[in-house]
Enzyme design. Structure first.
Site, PDB file in Angstrom:
ATOM      1  N   GLY A  46     -71.001 -18.871  35.927  1.00  0.00           N
ATOM      2  CA  GLY A  46     -71.472 -19.933  35.684  1.00  0.00           C
ATOM      3  C   GLY A  46     -72.856 -20.134  35.918  1.00  0.00           C
ATOM      4  O   GLY A  46     -73.350 -19.272  36.616  1.00  0.00           O
ATOM      5  N   GLN A  51     -80.761 -23.567  38.622  1.00  0.00           N
ATOM      6  CA  GLN A  51     -81.081 -22.385  38.758  1.00  0.00           C
ATOM      7  C   GLN A  51     -82.109 -21.407  38.219  1.00  0.00           C
ATOM      8  O   GLN A  51     -82.362 -20.386  38.343  1.00  0.00           O
ATOM      9  CB  GLN A  51     -79.623 -21.586  38.688  1.00  0.00           C
ATOM     10  CG  GLN A  51     -78.646 -21.956  39.738  1.00  0.00           C
ATOM     11  CD  GLN A  51     -77.406 -21.138  39.653  1.00  0.00           C
ATOM     12  OE1 GLN A  51     -76.671 -21.599  38.718  1.00  0.00           O
ATOM     13  NE2 GLN A  51     -77.007 -19.897  40.353  1.00  0.00           N
ATOM     14  N   CYS A  93     -72.496 -16.574  44.156  1.00  0.00           N
ATOM     15  CA  CYS A  93     -73.591 -17.247  43.626  1.00  0.00           C
ATOM     16  C   CYS A  93     -74.519 -16.352  43.084  1.00  0.00           C
ATOM     17  O   CYS A  93     -75.095 -15.525  43.479  1.00  0.00           O
ATOM     18  CB  CYS A  93     -74.028 -18.399  44.268  1.00  0.00           C
ATOM     19  SG  CYS A  93     -75.294 -19.300  43.807  1.00  0.00           S
ATOM     20  N   LEU A  94     -75.136 -16.714  41.521  1.00  0.00           N
ATOM     21  CA  LEU A  94     -76.114 -15.817  41.020  1.00  0.00           C
ATOM     22  C   LEU A  94     -77.416 -15.839  41.958  1.00  0.00           C
ATOM     23  O   LEU A  94     -78.367 -15.006  41.827  1.00  0.00           O
ATOM     24  CB  LEU A  94     -76.394 -16.057  39.694  1.00  0.00           C
ATOM     25  CG  LEU A  94     -75.233 -15.822  38.708  1.00  0.00           C
ATOM     26  CD1 LEU A  94     -75.376 -16.158  37.290  1.00  0.00           C
ATOM     27  CD2 LEU A  94     -75.102 -14.201  38.810  1.00  0.00           C
ATOM     28  N   HIS A 135     -68.690 -25.897  41.899  1.00  0.00           N
ATOM     29  CA  HIS A 135     -69.763 -25.034  42.411  1.00  0.00           C
ATOM     30  C   HIS A 135     -70.985 -25.303  41.461  1.00  0.00           C
ATOM     31  O   HIS A 135     -72.092 -25.690  42.298  1.00  0.00           O
ATOM     32  CB  HIS A 135     -69.488 -23.574  42.170  1.00  0.00           C
ATOM     33  CG  HIS A 135     -70.402 -22.568  42.761  1.00  0.00           C
ATOM     34  ND1 HIS A 135     -70.528 -21.969  43.732  1.00  0.00           N
ATOM     35  CD2 HIS A 135     -72.047 -22.469  42.198  1.00  0.00           C
ATOM     36  CE1 HIS A 135     -71.703 -21.125  44.004  1.00  0.00           C
ATOM     37  NE2 HIS A 135     -72.424 -21.324  42.886  1.00  0.00           N
ATOM     38  N   GLU A 136     -71.025 -25.560  40.220  1.00  0.00           N
ATOM     39  CA  GLU A 136     -72.070 -25.876  39.571  1.00  0.00           C
ATOM     40  C   GLU A 136     -72.521 -27.088  39.540  1.00  0.00           C
ATOM     41  O   GLU A 136     -73.836 -27.505  39.601  1.00  0.00           O
ATOM     42  CB  GLU A 136     -71.818 -25.285  38.025  1.00  0.00           C
ATOM     43  CG  GLU A 136     -71.587 -23.891  37.739  1.00  0.00           C
ATOM     44  CD  GLU A 136     -72.347 -22.783  38.377  1.00  0.00           C
ATOM     45  OE1 GLU A 136     -73.565 -23.385  38.338  1.00  0.00           O
ATOM     46  OE2 GLU A 136     -71.981 -21.847  38.698  1.00  0.00           O
ATOM     47  N   HIS A 139     -74.626 -27.447  42.386  1.00  0.00           N
ATOM     48  CA  HIS A 139     -76.117 -27.022  42.136  1.00  0.00           C
ATOM     49  C   HIS A 139     -77.079 -28.147  41.532  1.00  0.00           C
ATOM     50  O   HIS A 139     -78.280 -28.157  41.923  1.00  0.00           O
ATOM     51  CB  HIS A 139     -76.227 -25.986  40.997  1.00  0.00           C
ATOM     52  CG  HIS A 139     -75.904 -24.529  41.508  1.00  0.00           C
ATOM     53  ND1 HIS A 139     -76.996 -24.006  42.317  1.00  0.00           N
ATOM     54  CD2 HIS A 139     -74.962 -23.535  41.440  1.00  0.00           C
ATOM     55  CE1 HIS A 139     -76.663 -22.649  42.663  1.00  0.00           C
ATOM     56  NE2 HIS A 139     -75.382 -22.457  42.326  1.00  0.00           N
TER      57      HIS A 139
END
Ligand code: NI
Length: 171
Positions: A46, A51, A93-94, A135-136, A139
């Site tokens: 994701g 991000q 997480c990226l 999660h996204e 963000h």
């Protein structure tokens, strides 16, 4: 299409809130394509627009297992309208390289969003897909996985990623 740079914690732009998308313009479609390409290149399941430093309410998710056909899902102006149950997931997480955390989430959700053509849809999700969406969505509210950690781990992760950022800045 282009691969964009993924911001890493503690970059302050990760705390920006994704603004509502009023119209699906060619620029927004380009952004969505770039986000998908960036997510696949990472690779990750994701990616939220915040991000890559673009504070608009869009994220992309693909939770297809390795070896399975890709299943790109695009969420524009997403809202979770129902939550049910609870599940604890070991998340990554990226924006937090090499960091993992067990986070409590709703086990099942119903989300409403627009697709890349602006059409509204509703989706019921559970397990990994439900976790990834929650999660996204965080963000887009400027909430990060470190916010779910206890004080000790928070300090360790902050120090580690601050150090990493300092090294990259001086390199
Ligand atoms: Ni993330």
């Amino acid at each position: 299409m282009a691969i964009r740079t993924i911001l890493h914690y503690p970059d302050k732009r990760l705390r920006e809130v994704g603004a509502r998308v009023e119209a699906i313009t060619p620029e927004i479609r380009q952004l969505i394509d770039d986000m998908a390409e960036t997510m696949y290149a990472a690779p990750g399941v994701g990616l939220a627009a915040t991000q890559i430093g673009v504070p608009v309410a869009i994220f992309v998710v693909d939770t297809a297992e390795e070896g399975q056909p890709s299943q790109l899902r695009v969420f524009v102006n997403p809202v979770i309208v129902e939550r049910e149950g609870e599940v604890t997931w070991n998340e990554g997480c990226l924006s937090f390289p090499e960091v993992h955390e067990e986070i409590d989430r709703a086990a099942k959700i119903r989300v409403r969003a627009q697709d890349r053509n602006g059409a509204w849809f509703e989706l019921e999700a559970e397990d990994l897909l439900a976790v990834a969406i929650q999660h996204e969505l965080e963000h887009l509210e400027g909430v990060l996985m470190i916010d779910h950690m206890g004080p000790l781990k928070k300090r360790i992760v902050h120090r580690k990623l601050q150090k990493r950022a300092d090294e990259h800045a001086s390199a």
